[in-house]
Structures are given as structure tokens and as C-alpha cells.
Scaffold this motif. Sequence first.
Motif, PDB file in Angstrom:
ATOM      1  N   LYS A  30       0.690  -0.841   0.532  1.00 27.38           N
ATOM      2  CA  LYS A  30       0.106  -0.177   0.027  1.00 27.38           C
ATOM      3  C   LYS A  30       1.024   1.364  -0.084  1.00 27.38           C
ATOM      4  O   LYS A  30       0.879   2.293  -0.800  1.00 27.38           O
ATOM      5  N   SER A  82      -8.612  -6.576   8.912  1.00 27.68           N
ATOM      6  CA  SER A  82      -9.035  -5.047   8.986  1.00 27.68           C
ATOM      7  C   SER A  82      -8.533  -4.295  10.207  1.00 27.68           C
ATOM      8  O   SER A  82      -7.533  -3.080  10.570  1.00 27.68           O
ATOM      9  N   LEU A  85      -4.417  -3.787   9.703  1.00 17.28           N
ATOM     10  CA  LEU A  85      -3.817  -2.874   8.905  1.00 17.28           C
ATOM     11  C   LEU A  85      -4.562  -1.558   9.771  1.00 17.28           C
ATOM     12  O   LEU A  85      -3.172  -1.062   9.466  1.00 17.28           O
ATOM     13  N   ALA A  92      -8.465  -0.244   6.565  1.00 13.85           N
ATOM     14  CA  ALA A  92      -8.856  -0.699   5.587  1.00 13.85           C
ATOM     15  C   ALA A  92     -10.890  -1.495   6.474  1.00 13.85           C
ATOM     16  O   ALA A  92     -10.900  -0.572   7.882  1.00 13.85           O
ATOM     17  N   SER A  94     -13.488  -4.435   6.379  1.00 10.80           N
ATOM     18  CA  SER A  94     -14.021  -5.217   6.026  1.00 10.80           C
ATOM     19  C   SER A  94     -15.279  -5.913   5.388  1.00 10.80           C
ATOM     20  O   SER A  94     -16.281  -4.580   5.984  1.00 10.80           O
ATOM     21  N   TYR A 129      -8.726   3.381   1.000  1.00 14.03           N
ATOM     22  CA  TYR A 129      -8.753   1.745   2.088  1.00 14.03           C
ATOM     23  C   TYR A 129      -8.338   0.965   1.207  1.00 14.03           C
ATOM     24  O   TYR A 129      -8.371   1.120  -0.057  1.00 14.03           O
ATOM     25  N   VAL A 130      -8.314   0.078   2.230  1.00 13.52           N
ATOM     26  CA  VAL A 130      -7.849  -1.268   1.789  1.00 13.52           C
ATOM     27  C   VAL A 130      -9.033  -2.141   2.259  1.00 13.52           C
ATOM     28  O   VAL A 130      -9.476  -1.944   3.098  1.00 13.52           O
ATOM     29  N   VAL A 132     -10.856  -5.588   2.461  1.00 12.17           N
ATOM     30  CA  VAL A 132     -11.022  -7.177   2.708  1.00 12.17           C
ATOM     31  C   VAL A 132     -12.205  -7.746   2.806  1.00 12.17           C
ATOM     32  O   VAL A 132     -13.066  -7.743   3.292  1.00 12.17           O
TER      33      VAL A 132
END
Length: 586
Positions: A30, A82, A85, A92, A94, A129-130, A132
Motif C-alpha cells: 500500500k 482489517s 491493518l 481498511a 471489511s 482504504y484497503v 478486505v
Amino acid sequence: MALLIKKFGGTSVGDVKKIQAIARSICQSKEAGNDIVVVVSAMGNTTNELNHLAESISKNPNSRELDMLLSTGEQVTIALLSMSLNEFGIPAISMTGSQVGITTESIHGKARILDIKTERIKNYIDQGYVVVVAGFQGTTLSHTGSMEITTLGRGGSDTSAVALSTAMGAETCEIYTDVPGVLTTDPRIVPNAKLLNEISCEEMLELASVGASVLHPRAVEIARNYGIKLYVKSSQIESSGTLLHSQIKPLPLKRGSLELTKTVNSLEVLENQAVFSISRLPDRPGIAAQIFETLSEVKINVDLIIQATHDGNNNDITFTVNESDLKKTIEQCELITSQLGGEYNCKTKMTKLSIQGAGIMGRPSVSADLFDTLSQANINVRLIATSEIKVSCVIEINNIPKAIRVVEEKFKLSDTQIFVNPVYKRQDQPEVRGIALDKNQVQVSFRNLPDKPGVAASICLALAENNLIFDTIVQSERITSRKTKDISFTMNKQDRQKADAIFDSLTKKLPGSFIEDGPAIAKVSAVGTGMAFKVGTAGKIFRALAKKNINIEMIATSEIRTSCIVLEKDCDEAVNAIHNHFELEK
Ligand code: ASP
Ligand code: MG
């Protein structure tokens, strides 16, 4: 900025430490400026444990409730990853399958993905955001119109990840797992099995026993259909893993049918084929090798090869060549029979017809449907050879227009799915890429069958209706005064015990026929895209076995696969012999 889709399997997220390690690696990726969507499985053994819980309450749990239960496994992992992270300072979030909008067929326990909405994921990504996502699950509308949770079948998170890549328009998808990638064969059999840098999706599917232990076959099929580059890598060690690539032109993505729900993807017709049968050959190691070496000496490219029946100490071998090689092949057959005895015959104006699709795997009803469709149209099937994702048969050329019509209709194919005399690209691929082994099988032969349309169909239908999986169906062309034919196939040992009643009623309906059981056998399959173009691959495979004095009980081939059925006691040695012969360890 690249969009990366990364999937982590159950062992890779097996405990808190592993989840944190993965979070750390996602952090780095990231911070390097990538957009990331992560798909995860349930932690470690969770799905098995949930299944056991269900079993301890009910022998036959309601399938809706089972999906409700099993889908919780992935929900635990997405939340924990999440959180982890977040702890590393990475935003992050989810999402379950239903929050994303993964819609599936209305079948519990093995639903196929129809569509994936991407708006919500894209929104979060735009905000940094990541995301998940829970693998293995989706939702469907029940017949009453209410939303229900579905699961995709064991191992289905791979499929979620590749489907998501397709929907998001990502070029690649990375599957992180507990093995370094795809190997040339099972390392428990061949200790120096080598990691493959690349493999085609078709080869991966044909290498069923090797491939399915690494990736869900449906994930491979999606990657193949939409041209997604699929990387399989170890989550523990730094390695480039294996790249899976597609050999076909990518299909356009149609909303509502992301995973093709049809079992058959294409129909191929290869015209101008000549069928040669050499019969009454001695049944001993080295005969098949000698024949196909003799043919390759004069550069004859053999396509289908079939050997099944053992008549006392006799063997028949049948193969097809292009009619342009007719004269040369006749000369070589004269030579072979003068050296080995036996007699040959040749039929020209034949055509090979094949149906293909990953959905054929493990569904014997598909070959039954094909043979039934042809027999209803009164078309006699001369030769049959099957592989994991393909069923081929040889019929007379004047039946072709009719055959295309009925097969197209039966499997609901469109014009773009029908290929007459296709030309393959990528002829530079290795002739043997890997070797798969299927043990625990037996060979069964129906002898003395009447040679008329519908016989193969009636046998296959009866087995398929009773859910008995059979494989490597081989019908050979033998020259008998009785005008009868034999059909052999392989099936699981356990299934063979259940088949007695069905076989009895079949032989009664087919007067004069009888069943012959063979010994315990195993199927050794060499797979490689290049074998379709290189002359002499089959000869080399058979020679490798002959050198170890291994007798070949049956042979069945498709373009990219050559399968030899050998006695179970010989199978490990057979895999090693072929692996060494083609120097796959290098
Ligand atoms: N958790 C599911 C299973 O164990 C899905 C997956 O891991 O791919 O089958
Ligand atoms: Mg898996």
C-alpha cells in the motif's frame, strides 16, 4: 497506481501472528502506492470444524443453514485482518459477500457467481482504504424474493478472488498459499519436482490431481475465460511463484453470467482425419513405443491415440493422423506389421468432433449427453477418447453438418463457440509441462457390444444417472469377424462395487456382451500444450515407460494430454520415468 487483488488461503491466515504478517506485507504494498483489495479464506481448519459441528447435530443438515454456518468462517478473518491493518496505521474496511454485492445462482453449497458489484469497493478505494472481502460466499434471491447467503463450494475463495479481479477490471490476481506455486508433479512421488514459472490454464485443468490441490478449478476457468493473469505464490517465502496464462481470446464480460453456468464452452471439429488401427499386436512393454517412434521417424504427427482391449495376449492400437500424411502412414504401418506381426486397417474421410469446457470435469453426464445426442441423430461414433476437460469422438465426415447442428443445440452453443479446423497459437510451448497421477481406479471393459449408434450412450447414461463417475472412456476399433466393439473405461474402486446391478441390466439389454474387470490401476497423465504440434511426444512417453519395463494397459489422449493407464504397483515409477525422460527437474 496499480490495482492489486490479493487472496490469502486458510493456512496463510491460520493464526493471529500470520494475520499480522500478512497485514505487514499489505502495508508495504500500500505504501508503495498500490490500490489493494484482499480476499481471504476462513482461518486454518475453520471450515472443516464448522462442518463437523453441523454433522454432530444432523446427518443431513439443511443446505441453507449449512451455508449460513460455513460463511461465518471468512467473516472472522476479514474483521481480524482489517483490525490488524488499522493497527499498522492503514485505513481498511471489511466486507461480506452481500455487502459487496456478489450475486450467485440459487444453489446452496456450490453456487456459481453471476455478478459482482464494484461501486462500493471502488468508493472505498478512492478514499484510500484497503478493502478486505470475504471469499467463498455470495448471496442470491430465493424464490420468495428474499436475500439468502450462499457458498461457492470447498476451496471457493480462489474463485471469489479471480471473479472479483474480472469484475474490477484488474489485469492480474495474486493467490497466496502455503506452497511455492504449481509444481511439475506431486513432490511426494518425485522428490525433485520443479516449480513451474508458468503454465497455461488449459494445462492446469488437465493436470487435475496436481492443479486442483493448488487452485480451485473454477478459478482457473474464470482466469482462462477473461484473460486474467493469475499468480500463485507462497505467503511464507519470497518467490515469484507460478503465472497462469490463458490460451484463448478473452470473452467479453456479460453482467449476470460471470461464471459461465454452462458445462460446455466450445465445439471443435477437425476434418480430413484418417483412422488407423493396428490389431493383434503382442501385449508387452515397448510395443506402443516402437510404433509411435516408427511413425515419428518420418515426421507423422499423430493426434488421438487409443489402446484398450486385451484379447488374450493381443492388443489393438488405434490412432488418427491428418489425411495429408496418409501415404507415409500406410508405408510405416506396413513396416510395423512386418516387424511386430498383427494387421492394420485404415479409414479415411473421418472427422474428429470434440466438446470442451472446465464444467466437464467430474460430470460424467456430459459425455453421456454427447453420445446420446449423436445416437439420436443416428450417427455412429467410431472412436472415443476423453480427458478432464474434453470429450472427443471420431465420426464419418458426411455426418458432420448434422452432428454440428445437434450438438450445438444440445449444449446451447452460439456460432462464436464453434471452431472448424482451428489453428492454435503458442506452438512454442513445452511438449510435457507436468504429470498428474490418479490412483485408486479400476479398469472395466464391456466386450462384444453391438456396433450400432447408441451403445456408448446407453452405458454412459446408465452410469451417470446413478452418479457413478467414470473416466477415460476408450472405444477401440478392432477388426473382428463378429462386427462387435469393446468399450473400456476407468472408475473409482469404490464406485465399481456399486455398479454391479447397473452392469447386469446393461449386458442383458445388449445381447452377447459381457463385462471384464481389470486389475487395480492408476492413470498417469503427461500434459503439455506443445505436444499437439511436436512430432514424436507420444513415442517418447511410451519409451520412458518401456525402459522401466512397465506395461501400458490403456492409452487415451487429447491434444495436450497423453494418459497411460498402468498397474497401480507401477504408477510411482511411471511418473518418475516420464519426469526424468523429459528432464522436468531442470
Ligand atoms: N473456507 C473455504 C474452504 O475451506 C473456502 C476456501 O478456503 O477457499 O473450503
Ligand atoms: Mg484453497
